[in-house]
Scaffold this active site. Structure first.
Site, mmCIF file in Angstrom:
data_model
loop_
_atom_site.group_PDB
_atom_site.id
_atom_site.type_symbol
_atom_site.label_atom_id
_atom_site.label_comp_id
_atom_site.label_asym_id
_atom_site.label_seq_id
_atom_site.Cartn_x
_atom_site.Cartn_y
_atom_site.Cartn_z
ATOM 1 N N ARG A 38 0.826 -1.216 0.000
ATOM 2 C CA ARG A 38 0.000 0.000 0.000
ATOM 3 C C ARG A 38 0.859 1.265 0.000
ATOM 4 O O ARG A 38 0.405 2.335 -0.412
ATOM 5 C CB ARG A 38 -1.002 -0.038 1.158
ATOM 6 C CG ARG A 38 -2.119 -1.056 0.914
ATOM 7 C CD ARG A 38 -3.036 -1.180 2.101
ATOM 8 N NE ARG A 38 -2.360 -1.635 3.284
ATOM 9 C CZ ARG A 38 -2.098 -2.908 3.590
ATOM 10 N NH1 ARG A 38 -2.475 -3.870 2.754
ATOM 11 N NH2 ARG A 38 -1.461 -3.233 4.690
ATOM 12 N N GLU A 92 6.449 -10.293 14.702
ATOM 13 C CA GLU A 92 5.972 -10.853 15.966
ATOM 14 C C GLU A 92 6.337 -12.342 16.025
ATOM 15 O O GLU A 92 6.799 -12.847 17.029
ATOM 16 C CB GLU A 92 4.462 -10.655 16.055
ATOM 17 C CG GLU A 92 3.961 -10.723 17.469
ATOM 18 C CD GLU A 92 2.485 -10.398 17.544
ATOM 19 O OE1 GLU A 92 1.908 -10.003 16.518
ATOM 20 O OE2 GLU A 92 1.925 -10.568 18.637
HETATM 21 P P1 AMP Z 1 4.791 -2.670 11.486
HETATM 22 O O1 AMP Z 1 6.058 -3.162 10.853
HETATM 23 O O2 AMP Z 1 4.354 -3.507 12.646
HETATM 24 O O3 AMP Z 1 4.847 -1.195 11.822
HETATM 25 O O4 AMP Z 1 3.635 -2.878 10.441
HETATM 26 C C1 AMP Z 1 3.492 -1.990 9.389
HETATM 27 C C2 AMP Z 1 3.172 -2.696 8.108
HETATM 28 O O5 AMP Z 1 2.187 -3.694 8.278
HETATM 29 C C3 AMP Z 1 2.622 -1.706 7.121
HETATM 30 O O6 AMP Z 1 3.166 -2.030 5.837
HETATM 31 C C4 AMP Z 1 1.126 -1.909 7.171
HETATM 32 O O7 AMP Z 1 0.573 -1.898 5.881
HETATM 33 C C5 AMP Z 1 0.921 -3.257 7.830
HETATM 34 N N1 AMP Z 1 0.042 -3.221 8.994
HETATM 35 C C6 AMP Z 1 0.407 -3.524 10.256
HETATM 36 N N2 AMP Z 1 -0.624 -3.446 11.094
HETATM 37 C C7 AMP Z 1 -1.678 -3.046 10.352
HETATM 38 C C8 AMP Z 1 -3.053 -2.752 10.654
HETATM 39 N N3 AMP Z 1 -3.558 -2.870 11.877
HETATM 40 N N4 AMP Z 1 -3.846 -2.343 9.625
HETATM 41 C C9 AMP Z 1 -3.346 -2.226 8.385
HETATM 42 N N5 AMP Z 1 -2.080 -2.491 8.044
HETATM 43 C C10 AMP Z 1 -1.243 -2.896 9.015
#
Ligand code: AMP
Length: 176
Positions: free
Chosen positions: A62, A99
């Site tokens: 996205r 995770e």
């Molecule tokens: P993080 O690495 O945990 O910050 O996760 C970010 C990535 O995962 C981004 O590319 C987001 O598109 C996706 N992502 C993580 N959590 C969500 C969520 N609750 N809703 C939508 N996309 C998420």
């Protein structure tokens, strides 16, 4: 649609997607609405209009959609940061922890000249691992990283704490 920020109301919460326990922020209704998409990408671009960005680095997938629109708004180039095995030619790779397990991201070597002024972009900041990995890739590439822009920050997941504190990280919408 009327009003500057009504587009935010189009973001849809989807429970237990893509796995149980995740409340997924679905931005596709914003993308599908012409005025909402324009307003959201305009708001994403606003803090960066005078920053002298030379390229937006959009994170799969996205981050590609928002990143390409942002690059047009900032009148700069766009470089994709992709999941492994998608980019042709020589690539730089960074591995990062999830995770459960590990993932990696790649960028094409020589996609940018050393010292290029770049802005990282993704749709959602959750735990911050993805953005942190993209920052290391951009640094491996020798870029001058100006900061990062996300459309949505999920503050309860603490992603900002993993970001380099002295580097700007702008979030158009913040959820506590
Ligand atoms: P993080 O690495 O945990 O910050 O996760 C970010 C990535 O995962 C981004 O590319 C987001 O598109 C996706 N992502 C993580 N959590 C969500 C969520 N609750 N809703 C939508 N996309 C998420």
């Amino acid at each position: 649609m009327s009003g500057e920020t009504e587009w935010a109301g189009l973001i849809r919460d989807v429970a237990d997607f893509p796995k149980p326990g995740i409340l997924f922020k679905d931005i596709t209704p914003v993308l599908a609405d012409a005025s909402a998409f324009a307003a959201a990408t305009g708001a994403l671009a606003d803090p960066w209009r005078e920053a002298g960005v030379q390229a937006v680095l959009g994170i799969e997938s996205r981050g590609f959609i928002l990143g390409a629109a942002l690059a047009r708004a900032l009148k700069c180039g766009f470089v994709p940061v992709r999941k492994p095995g998608k980019l042709p030619g020589d690539v730089l790779t960074v591995e990062y922890g999830l995770e459960y397990g590990r993932d990696s991201l790649q960028i094409q070597e020589n996609a940018l000249s050393p010292g290029s002024r770049v802005l990282l972009v993704d749709d959602v900041l959750a735990s911050g691992g993805t953005l942190h990995a993209a920052l290391s890739l951009a640094r491996q590439q020798g870029c001058d990283v100006l900061g990062a822009a996300v459309l949505v920050e999920l503050q309860s997941l603490g992603g900002r704490g993993r970001w380099q504190a002295d580097l700007p990280l702008t979030a158009t919408l913040r959820y506590p």
